[in-house]
Design a protein around this motif. Structure first.
Motif, mmCIF file in Angstrom:
data_model
loop_
_atom_site.group_PDB
_atom_site.id
_atom_site.type_symbol
_atom_site.label_atom_id
_atom_site.label_comp_id
_atom_site.label_asym_id
_atom_site.label_seq_id
_atom_site.Cartn_x
_atom_site.Cartn_y
_atom_site.Cartn_z
ATOM 1 N N GLU A 90 0.889 -1.364 -0.126
ATOM 2 C CA GLU A 90 -0.332 0.665 0.085
ATOM 3 C C GLU A 90 0.769 1.115 -0.442
ATOM 4 O O GLU A 90 0.317 1.867 -0.719
ATOM 5 C CB GLU A 90 -0.874 -0.065 1.051
ATOM 6 C CG GLU A 90 -1.770 -1.150 1.581
ATOM 7 C CD GLU A 90 -1.793 -2.628 1.511
ATOM 8 O OE1 GLU A 90 -0.352 -2.276 1.805
ATOM 9 O OE2 GLU A 90 -2.019 -3.305 1.974
ATOM 10 N N ILE A 125 -3.035 -6.735 -3.935
ATOM 11 C CA ILE A 125 -3.682 -6.483 -2.907
ATOM 12 C C ILE A 125 -5.035 -7.467 -4.062
ATOM 13 O O ILE A 125 -6.486 -7.627 -2.824
ATOM 14 C CB ILE A 125 -4.221 -4.986 -3.673
ATOM 15 C CG1 ILE A 125 -3.131 -4.506 -3.058
ATOM 16 C CG2 ILE A 125 -5.300 -4.460 -2.791
ATOM 17 C CD1 ILE A 125 -3.135 -2.848 -3.295
ATOM 18 N N HIS A 128 -4.426 -10.649 -1.528
ATOM 19 C CA HIS A 128 -5.022 -10.171 -0.247
ATOM 20 C C HIS A 128 -6.423 -10.374 -0.325
ATOM 21 O O HIS A 128 -7.283 -11.066 0.470
ATOM 22 C CB HIS A 128 -4.117 -9.289 0.412
ATOM 23 C CG HIS A 128 -4.767 -9.528 1.356
ATOM 24 N ND1 HIS A 128 -3.928 -9.986 2.366
ATOM 25 C CD2 HIS A 128 -5.363 -7.913 2.020
ATOM 26 C CE1 HIS A 128 -4.368 -9.816 3.617
ATOM 27 N NE2 HIS A 128 -5.353 -8.579 3.073
ATOM 28 N N GLN A 129 -6.857 -9.214 -1.057
ATOM 29 C CA GLN A 129 -8.442 -9.932 -0.793
ATOM 30 C C GLN A 129 -9.372 -10.781 -1.326
ATOM 31 O O GLN A 129 -10.164 -11.188 -0.566
ATOM 32 C CB GLN A 129 -9.197 -8.738 -2.252
ATOM 33 C CG GLN A 129 -8.708 -7.188 -1.669
ATOM 34 C CD GLN A 129 -8.684 -5.724 -2.673
ATOM 35 O OE1 GLN A 129 -9.764 -6.458 -3.514
ATOM 36 N NE2 GLN A 129 -9.539 -4.269 -1.683
#
Length: 142
Positions: A90, A125, A128-129
């Motif tokens: 991030e 990302i 991970h989601q």
């Protein structure tokens, strides 16, 4: 929170470089051959810049230059932001967004150890989601 080190470990450490006195044509060919969008420009063992497909489009094509006669050093970005291995995905995405660079070299103790792209960060990302969603579904279905 995934770190850049974890991302590089998953991605592998294949770092493609080119010298500043190479022709832009050779840089574009190397990118095409490897299906990548950027090369780190290295001289004397240290990074001196970055050349990307985006730079090629803006600095060669749009300015009427020719890739077989233009040197990488004439068009490369030389003031390039970078990432550190301990940074989160991030944080790195925020750097890319703020600086409008889509690739970040990764340095550890002054040594170039990799290159990450916006695509690498987006994939991390999304992964991970997806994991989080699977865990929540598993929890709900118990």
């Amino acid at each position: 929170m995934t770190t850049i080190r974890q991302l590089l470990d998953e991605k592998g450490g294949d770092l493609v470089t080119i010298g500043p006195d190479a022709k832009v044509f050779d840089a574009i060919k190397a990118m095409a051959d490897r299906n990548i969008g950027a090369l780190v420009v290295v001289e004397g063992g240290r990074m001196v810049g970055l050349i990307t497909e985006r730079i090629y489009a803006r600095e060669v094509v749009l300015k009427g230059r020719t890739s077989p006669t233009t040197l990488v050093r004439e068009v490369m970005a030389s003031d390039v932001p970078y990432a550190r291995p301990e940074q989160s995905v991030e944080e790195s995405m925020a750097v890319m967004t703020r600086t409008r660079f889509r690739h970040l070299p990764v340095f550890e103790r002054g040594e170039l150890i990799g290159l990450i792209s916006m695509g690498d960060l987006v994939n991390a990302i999304i992964g991970h989601q997806e994991f989080t969603i699977e865990q929540l579904l598993h929890y709900i279905q118990r």
